[in-house]
Scaffold this motif. Sequence first.
Motif, short mmCIF file in Angstrom:
data_model
loop_
_atom_site.label_atom_id
_atom_site.label_comp_id
_atom_site.label_asym_id
_atom_site.label_seq_id
_atom_site.Cartn_x
_atom_site.Cartn_y
_atom_site.Cartn_z
N HIS A 450 -17.99 -4.60 5.81
CA HIS A 450 -16.63 -4.81 4.83
C HIS A 450 -16.72 -4.03 3.72
CE1 HIS A 450 -14.37 -7.91 7.16
NE2 HIS A 450 -15.43 -8.64 6.81
N ALA A 451 -17.85 -4.21 2.88
CA ALA A 451 -17.94 -3.49 1.62
C ALA A 451 -17.72 -1.84 1.61
CB ALA A 451 -19.25 -3.88 0.90
N ILE A 452 -18.51 -1.41 2.75
CA ILE A 452 -18.60 0.14 2.79
C ILE A 452 -17.25 0.68 3.24
CG2 ILE A 452 -21.02 0.46 2.94
CD1 ILE A 452 -20.94 0.96 5.66
N HIS A 453 -16.48 -0.19 4.11
CA HIS A 453 -15.07 0.23 4.39
C HIS A 453 -14.26 0.38 3.53
CE1 HIS A 453 -11.52 -1.25 7.43
NE2 HIS A 453 -11.52 0.21 7.09
N HIS A 454 -14.39 -0.55 2.23
CA HIS A 454 -13.59 -0.25 1.11
C HIS A 454 -14.31 0.76 0.17
CE1 HIS A 454 -10.66 -1.39 -1.97
NE2 HIS A 454 -11.63 -1.43 -2.79
N LEU A 455 -15.63 0.82 0.23
CA LEU A 455 -16.34 1.73 -1.05
C LEU A 455 -16.01 3.23 -0.72
CD1 LEU A 455 -19.38 -0.43 -1.91
CD2 LEU A 455 -16.80 -0.35 -3.06
N LEU A 456 -16.30 3.50 0.90
CA LEU A 456 -16.43 4.93 1.18
C LEU A 456 -15.08 5.48 1.49
CD1 LEU A 456 -19.79 4.75 3.11
CD2 LEU A 456 -19.34 5.38 0.75
N SER A 457 -14.13 4.85 1.25
CA SER A 457 -12.65 5.34 1.61
C SER A 457 -12.40 6.71 0.65
CB SER A 457 -11.59 4.61 1.11
OG SER A 457 -10.13 5.05 1.30
N THR A 458 -11.81 7.60 1.31
CA THR A 458 -11.39 9.14 0.61
C THR A 458 -9.85 8.98 0.48
OG1 THR A 458 -11.48 10.17 2.70
CG2 THR A 458 -13.54 10.09 1.66
N VAL A 459 -9.22 8.06 0.63
CA VAL A 459 -7.97 8.04 0.39
C VAL A 459 -7.37 8.13 -0.93
CG1 VAL A 459 -5.76 6.71 1.00
CG2 VAL A 459 -7.52 6.77 2.78
N ASN A 460 -6.25 8.82 -1.23
CA ASN A 460 -5.82 8.98 -2.66
C ASN A 460 -4.78 8.01 -3.16
OD1 ASN A 460 -7.71 11.05 -3.08
ND2 ASN A 460 -6.54 12.51 -2.21
N GLU A 461 -4.47 7.16 -2.03
CA GLU A 461 -3.16 6.19 -2.54
C GLU A 461 -3.85 4.81 -2.43
OE1 GLU A 461 -0.37 7.37 -3.52
OE2 GLU A 461 -0.95 9.45 -3.01
N ASN A 462 -4.04 4.02 -3.71
CA ASN A 462 -4.61 2.84 -3.68
C ASN A 462 -4.25 1.67 -2.54
OD1 ASN A 462 -2.44 2.81 -5.88
ND2 ASN A 462 -2.85 0.69 -5.45
N GLY A 463 -2.87 1.90 -2.11
CA GLY A 463 -2.36 0.85 -1.43
C GLY A 463 -2.80 1.18 0.11
N VAL A 464 -3.50 2.02 0.63
CA VAL A 464 -3.68 2.20 1.78
C VAL A 464 -5.16 2.72 1.90
CG1 VAL A 464 -1.60 2.48 3.04
CG2 VAL A 464 -2.65 4.56 2.28
N SER A 465 -5.88 2.40 0.56
CA SER A 465 -7.45 3.16 0.35
C SER A 465 -8.23 1.77 0.85
CB SER A 465 -7.69 3.62 -1.07
OG SER A 465 -8.83 3.88 -1.09
N GLY A 466 -9.34 2.27 1.63
CA GLY A 466 -10.40 1.02 1.76
C GLY A 466 -9.84 0.00 2.73
N VAL A 467 -10.17 -1.25 2.38
CA VAL A 467 -9.30 -2.33 3.15
C VAL A 467 -7.75 -2.51 2.84
CG1 VAL A 467 -11.66 -3.43 3.50
CG2 VAL A 467 -10.31 -4.18 1.40
N ASN A 468 -7.36 -1.76 2.09
CA ASN A 468 -5.78 -2.16 1.75
C ASN A 468 -5.09 -1.43 2.71
OD1 ASN A 468 -6.40 -3.50 -1.07
ND2 ASN A 468 -6.64 -1.27 -1.83
N GLY A 469 -4.23 -2.07 3.27
CA GLY A 469 -3.24 -1.61 4.58
C GLY A 469 -3.85 -1.76 5.72
N VAL A 470 -5.09 -2.27 6.02
CA VAL A 470 -5.67 -2.20 7.26
C VAL A 470 -5.17 -3.35 7.89
CG1 VAL A 470 -7.92 -2.44 8.69
CG2 VAL A 470 -7.78 -1.12 6.53
N GLU A 471 -4.58 -3.58 9.29
CA GLU A 471 -4.17 -4.45 10.09
C GLU A 471 -5.32 -5.65 9.81
OE1 GLU A 471 -2.63 -0.93 12.65
OE2 GLU A 471 -4.52 -1.41 11.37
N TRP A 472 -4.66 -6.89 9.76
CA TRP A 472 -5.73 -8.00 9.57
C TRP A 472 -6.53 -8.25 10.83
CZ3 TRP A 472 -6.84 -9.92 5.25
CH2 TRP A 472 -7.53 -11.04 5.01
N ASP A 473 -6.11 -7.89 11.91
CA ASP A 473 -6.80 -8.09 13.22
C ASP A 473 -7.73 -7.13 13.64
OD1 ASP A 473 -4.74 -6.53 13.99
OD2 ASP A 473 -4.13 -7.74 15.53
N ALA A 474 -7.79 -5.98 12.46
CA ALA A 474 -8.83 -5.03 12.54
C ALA A 474 -9.65 -4.87 11.36
CB ALA A 474 -8.14 -3.63 12.65
#
Length: 653
Positions: A450-474
């Motif tokens: 879980h942690a590295i899914h959030h920490l290693l994001s390269t996305v530049n928009e916080n609302g869809v960066s890391g675990v943000n915006g990921v479908e709950w069943d994924a």
Amino acid sequence: MSKAPFLPFEVNLETFIDDLQRTLDEGRSQIAALLAIEEKSYANFVKPFEMLDERLEHFFTPMSHLHSVNNSDKTQEVYTAALPLLTEYGTEIGQNLEIYTAFKAIKANAYDLLSPEQQRVIDLNIQGFELSGAHLDEASKKRLAEISLRRSELSNTFTQNLLDATNAFEYVITDPADVEGMPKSDIESAAFETEEGKTAWKFTLQMPSYIAYMTYGPNREIREALYKGYTTRAPENAEIIEETLALRKEASRLIGFETYAERSLATKMAKDPDTVLAFLNELADASMAQGQRELAELREFAGAAELQSYDSAFFGEQLKKSRYDIDEEEYRPYFEQNSVVEGLFEFLHRLFGVSIRPAEGVALWHETATAHDLYVDGQLRARLYLDLEARPSKRGGAWMHNWQSHCLDEEGNEQLASAFIVCNFPPSSASTPSLLRHDDVVTLFHETGHAIHHLLSTVNENGVSGVNGVEWDAVEFPSQFLENFAYEPQVLKLFAKHHESGDVISDLMIDKLVRAKNFQSAMSMLRQLEFAIFDFTLHMEETPDVQAVLDAVRERTALLTPPSYNKFQNGFSHIFAGGYAAGYYSYKWAEVLSADAFFAIVDQGVFDTALGRSYLDIVLGRGGSESMRVLFYKLMEREPETQSLLRLSGIEA
């Protein structure tokens, strides 16, 4: 001087509520200023709006974290006072028709000019506003706001009731025969000296203690007493459940859904309730025959004893030891906590090229907590905080909680990500190291996923960066993916070293561990499917009788009928105080993705694989910026296959 990349962990409980109120009022003022802009764009409206939410998370997360890991009368008081303020603010923003209209106008006028990340931010915000009722009449909005506030209060009370009940229970043993044969480390952890100067042993409902006696405790009456204590915790939560279900259904209908189950799926990969139930029932059908064989074998092994729920772990451990010649206590000296953590970091380095180093001079909330910085290709990328040992002031279980998200701010400055991993492993002392069960190792790998899914994001928009915006069943895909490696021989040899002799775990021990991995796997599968079908069915019913729904599901899935006093639902915090309502199925849904990707990488050789690097770039790097269905297809170049989960579980359909 450039700004420090990570926030200091600071919480002033005395001034927190005043500071929170001031932060929320400033947010309201800034939103009013944004709405006054005549020509709204992504840059001058959406980006600053998104960063307001990010900075509120920066402020509130330390308080929320402290409430979970150093719970006290003061944190309860402050957290309880903060909830209505946050709920009111969130509802006020979520139902703001002007903001909703602004997002829709930007989509209509400039959508094609935006990056895919920005387009997803727009789409998810519009969906969020509609799910919050921004488009409804004022009376409906008011009722939704009342429901939201009440639900947050109920969730907090549910959690606190459970924590209080867990901490209030203890069972003191004075007869040495009642701990005879238990692992030495568990006996030592439970031992204390009575006022009369004699040795006694105390067992509680805290996970390390409870699991120890249920698995190894020789006295059946004591096992039942502990089991009954655990499954009858917080009976007052029954009323909270009834009210919570009614409020969820009412809120769902206000925004146009017939049931809460349908509303829940609006933000998930699964298309509709029929798809979810068909998926769960398919797994149940595939697991039932093997599960029945496993139970029959356990009953036969237990002999004359009438097998009950509080016997299954005890006899299961004995049967596993008999069949595989495996003893968990034999393994614990090889899983010293610090060695496991260091080996986990080395594994991440070899799998993804991530280097993890201690962060020096960081003030934290407890002496056993630690901070670590993550580097990729020599570049600082994120910070990870670990708090791994059980204590009375910490709520049970294990979890990851994100704090900062990787993004660019309004001025284009890069913000790095940070997150917490919290577990409840056996505490260490000056004379006794924290020795983990292999299940604990799996848990640590899971939460790190879980942690590295959030920490290693390269996305530049916080609302869809890391675990943000990921479908709950994924969301569970990356965590389950990583935990599978805790059984891989190449990975185990990185850290499984005897804490006294330094000997690396033998091939024979690894072989036994791997062969025992899927012991009673069909029984375990059916147990999890029971939870998932109960949860989803409960949120489809018109006026559910909670116990009747659970009993009906157990008739379908339970191999061993629990005692009538078992009210496990009163402690089912995942769905009544967490984010898994009508979504507990997500664990199995995501396991299909994780098993599929895991086998693909293992077949390439685990370390230094092209697919491992692709996983870093596609799944971890892209976060929630695209649907996980799209990302999985990019990774595997095909749709996920359910058969991979059955293969991983050793279930022959």
